[in-house]
Write an enzyme that holds these catalytic residues in place. Structure first.
Site: not given
Ligand code: PAF
Length: 281
Positions: A27-28, A34, A150, A173, A184
């Protein structure tokens, strides 16, 4: 890096590439967590696709959708240091056109832990991730272990719906004080960020207690809560010790793999963290 905003362009790009395709959905607000997934994709796959899309469907009405960190230019600069073949950043009209009325939901794991506080969250995640999987058609997809539930919900969805995709979990990380990296964390002041290290401190000590043979879930959970609450900015949402696959709360810690997970409110920010532990008596 091919910059793609439209679904038909993405399909065209995908149809033209051969070999393995690694996918990192985000989600950037990209951070080193990431980027470790992007690197893992670069190391594993012939091609790497990253998506940046702040998915409204996974936010509850009282959550931070409108303030969620968005800085596409900075994200692109970070991705430029890796080998990203395509960056997909659609808008809401592409992903949820007028009249959109279908969703994908997983019904066993999604209602536990995070699902209790965020009842619509995982249906939002599974809907968008299945759409992205259909569009990107990856051979591999990379997810961080910080969002442990998730990860399990997506693994379950992939099994149940027969997506032919290898889901690759990747280690959390952390910042230097142990705070798990999260987009966040940007909402915390530098002083709050420093003090939020208490979360990882509590979990690290709890892991030590389990390692020393403590088998009472109540004692370990109480230890974690007390430690976190010693920091006045903290409020506990939940502390859980659960079977690592079913996510059912564990009562006796005998011969099982457990997920120890915590959600707290720290200052104004909701933080989560976890570790897995194998009990072998
Ligand atoms: O983990 C995240 O950033 C989000 O939940 C994802 C997997 C990109 C789905 O919007």
């Amino acid at each position: 890096m091919n910059m793609i905003t439209k679904i038909d362009e993405l399909r065209k790009w995908r149809n033209a590439v051969s070999g393995t395709v690694g996918f990192v959905p985000t989600m950037g607000g990209l951070h080193d967590g990431h980027l470790s997934l992007v690197k893992a994709s670069n190391d594993t796959c012939d091609n790497t696709v990253v998506s940046i899309y702040v998915n409204p469907a996974q936010f509850s009405p009282n959550e931070d959708l409108s303030n969620y960190p968005r800085d596409l230019q900075t994200d692109i600069e970070k991705l430029d240091k890796y080998s990203v073949d395509a960056l997909f950043f659609p808008d809401d009209r592409q992903m949820y056109p007028n009249g959109f009325s279908t969703s994908v939901s997983e019904s066993q794991l999604s209602s536990k832990l995070e699902g209790k506080s965020r009842p619509t969250h995982f249906a939002g995640v599974t809907t968008i991730v299945s759409k992205l999987f259909n569009l990107v058609n990856p051979t591999h997809a990379f997810f961080g272990k910080k969002d442990a539930q998730q990860l399990r919900v997506i693994q379950k969805m992939v099994t149940d719906l027969n997506f032919d995709i290898n889901i690759i979990p990747y280690d959390i990380v952390r910042e230097t004080n142990g705070l798990a990296m999260s987009s966040r964390n940007k909402y915390l002041s530098s002083e709050e960020r420093r003090r939020a290290g208490i979360l990882n401190e509590a979990l690290t000590k709890a892991r030590e207690l389990l390692g020393q043979g403590e088998r009472s879930t109540e004692k370990v959970k109480r230890f974690i809560s007390d430690k976190i609450l010693s920091e006045p900015l903290s409020k506990i949402d939940y502390v859980s010790i659960a079977d690592h696959m079913t996510l059912d709360e564990a009562s006796d810690l005998v011969q099982s793999d457990v997920l120890v997970s915590v959600a707290i409110f720290f200052a104004k920010v909701r933080l989560i963290d976890n570790f897995e532990f194998m009990i072998r008596d």
